[in-house]
Design an enzyme around this catalytic site. Structure first.
Site, PDB file in Angstrom:
ATOM      1  CE1 TYR A   1     -18.272 -23.557 -16.110  1.00 28.70           C
ATOM      2  CE2 TYR A   1     -19.351 -21.543 -16.844  1.00 28.70           C
ATOM      3  CZ  TYR A   1     -18.291 -22.432 -16.905  1.00 28.70           C
ATOM      4  OH  TYR A   1     -17.248 -22.182 -17.769  1.00 28.70           O
TER       5      TYR A   1
ATOM      6  CE  LYS B   1     -16.704 -23.124 -26.888  1.00 27.51           C
ATOM      7  NZ  LYS B   1     -15.786 -23.874 -26.057  1.00 27.51           N
TER       8      LYS B   1
ATOM      9  CG  HIS C   1     -10.382 -28.799 -14.971  1.00 30.29           C
ATOM     10  ND1 HIS C   1     -11.096 -27.846 -14.301  1.00 30.29           N
ATOM     11  CD2 HIS C   1      -9.178 -28.867 -14.349  1.00 30.29           C
ATOM     12  CE1 HIS C   1     -10.356 -27.353 -13.321  1.00 30.29           C
ATOM     13  NE2 HIS C   1      -9.184 -27.946 -13.337  1.00 30.29           N
TER      14      HIS C   1
ATOM     15  N   PRO D   1     -18.305 -14.287 -21.700  1.00 30.76           N
ATOM     16  CG  PRO D   1     -17.310 -13.425 -19.771  1.00 30.76           C
ATOM     17  CD  PRO D   1     -18.238 -13.067 -20.869  1.00 30.76           C
TER      18      PRO D   1
ATOM     19  CE1 TYR E   1     -17.341 -24.419 -20.224  1.00 32.05           C
ATOM     20  CE2 TYR E   1     -15.570 -26.019 -20.013  1.00 32.05           C
ATOM     21  CZ  TYR E   1     -16.180 -24.843 -19.619  1.00 32.05           C
ATOM     22  OH  TYR E   1     -15.616 -24.087 -18.624  1.00 32.05           O
TER      23      TYR E   1
END
Ligand SMILES: Cc1cc2nc3c(=O)[nH]c(=O)nc-3n(C[C@H](O)[C@H](O)[C@H](O)COP(=O)(O)OP(=O)(O)OC[C@H]3O[C@@H](n4cnc5c(N)ncnc54)[C@H](O)[C@@H]3O)c2cc1C
Length: 395
Positions: free
Chosen positions: A198, A294, A72, A290, A382
């Site tokens: 998100y 990570k 992604h 979460p 990220y």
């Protein structure tokens, strides 16, 4: 029984450590409380940082990951009736994440260990570590068995036995609890979008994710202590629709839910991550909520550092890198702690009466989605910051 490194726990940390040590010619025995079937089916994380992928590939266990993993190059932040893409390809060129279930990583590592003649003992009961403050530590298990080793690696997760075996007063615990949890489900349905979404709403957070072209993964923010029995399928889908169908043209595809669970949200770090000849790695030493994806990635980063330190120890007897193990890990651990706390704070509803807090949250989201600098900060954390040692091959 004797080995060089006794490893407690066959999660990603313990299995990868055993495999990386094997590649350096260092022997280990892995002791795992659960059965092989259980650990291979345990559904948890699914977002692999670029460095995690590079590490697994360099270690020769990335073949299926490269074939079946879903690369992604961005994520969407959805709030206030609009979606905003954080474009990794523009913000952090050449770096991406790969969606590949943690249990698939575990399966690949177990297969690699067993194919190489590795010693992984499942269903090892009553594991206890002894004499960890000396240079002759040992492990007992299974009602009378004993494993002597030079070093013990505590890779037994947050609820394991190794961290509590460190004498009182040695460790300092830093923690934060959140007043909510994540209700997670796996559903047999094609993902409704190509990338992770998100979503921040006044009713709470929702995440649209996936495991494969046929299986979607969803999370809902729910109050801490939520009982799964209160969430029949219809309620899960209705709430996901309310929180995700907030932009024009997006409609959520639904299917059979075949896995569900509630994950508590906690931030935790134990310092130092070592005592005598015991070294803690992964969730045994630290936990993150979460939201930043990570936990698994930090476990991989820890065992890279530990492998390098043990390789040096066995090469020339120097304990210099072992002595510095905790300090070398904690820099990345605390960066991930901050990022995970920050993503959680940015996207969840904390207190529905706190109108001021909600305005701050929206202002920050507007900043992250309109400033290249702010978006790049999110993107580089990220996909994962580069390792201190410079590359997947390690020191
Ligand atoms: C329920 C849950 C859901 C999660 N979901 C996500 C997610 O969606 N996204 C994300 O990024 N991260 C998630 N995480 C975090 C991520 O899965 C962990 O960070 C990752 O598993 C850490 O790997 P580890 O090897 O350190 O620990 P673990 O995977 O916990 O492995 C520890 C191993 O030690 C074994 N063990 C424990 N006690 C003993 C004992 N006494 N003797 C022998 N063996 C023992 C355990 O059975 C286990 O196999 C989740 C974690 C949990 C607990």
């Amino acid at each position: 029984m004797r080995t060089q490194v006794g490893i407690i726990g066959a999660g990603p940390a313990g299995l990868l450590l055993s495999h990386l040590l094997h590649l350096r010619g260092i022997s280990s025995v892995v002791l795992e409380r659960r059965s092989r079937e259980y650990v291979e089916r345990r559904v948890r994380a699914g977002v692999l940082e670029q460095g995690t992928v590079d590490t697994l590939v360099a270690a020769g266990v990335g073949e299926r990951l490269l074939r079946e993993g879903l690369p992604h190059r961005g994520i969407e932040l959805r709030y206030g009736g609009a979606g905003h893409r954080i474009a990794f390809e523009r913000l952090v060129p050449g770096r991406a994440i790969t969606v590949y279930g943690q249990q698939e990583v575990v399966k690949d590592l177990i297969a690699a260990r067993l194919a190489a003649g590795g010693d992984v003992r499942f269903e090892a009961d009553d594991v206890a570590v002894h004499d960890i403050g000396t240079d002759r530590p040992y492990v007992t298990f299974g009602g009378g068995e004993r494993l002597d080793c030079d070093v013990i690696a505590g890779c037994d997760g947050f609820h394991g036995v190794t961290r509590p075996s460190i004498p009182d007063g040695v460790l300092t615990a830093y923690e934060r609890e959140y007043p909510f949890a994540w209700l997670g489900v796996l559903a047999r349905v094609e993902p409704s979008a190509e990338e992770l979404i998100y979503a921040r709403t006044e009713r709470g957070f929702a995440l649209h994710s996936m495991r494969s072209p046929e299986v979607s993964r969803f999370y809902l923010q729910v109050p801490a202590g939520t009982d799964l029995a209160d969430w029949p399928d219809e309620r899960v889908w209705a709430e996901l629709r309310t929180r995700l169908e907030t932009v024009p043209g997006f409609s959520l595809a639904t299917g059979e839910i075949f896995e569900r669970g509630v994950t508590p949200m906690r931030s935790f770090v134990a310092e130092p991550m070592q005592y005598g000849r015991l070294y803690l790695a992964g969730d045994a030493a630290h936990i993150v909520p979460p939201t930043g994806a990570k936990g698994l990635n930090l476990a991989v980063a820890d065992v890279r550092v530990l492998t390098g330190a043990l390789a040096r120890f066995y090469a020339d007897g120097s304990t210099e890198l072992l002595d510095g193990y905790s300090a070398a890990c904690l820099k990345r651990v605390w960066r991930a702690q901050h990022f995970s706390w920050w993503m959680t704070t940015l996207l969840h509803t904390f207190d529905s009466d706190d109108a001021y807090g909600r305005r701050l949250q929206l202002s920050h989201l507007d900043y992250v989605t309109s400033s290249e600098a702010a978006a790049a900060t999110l993107a580089e954390n990220y996909v994962g910051l580069p390792y201190e040692d410079g590359g997947p091959a390690g020191p």
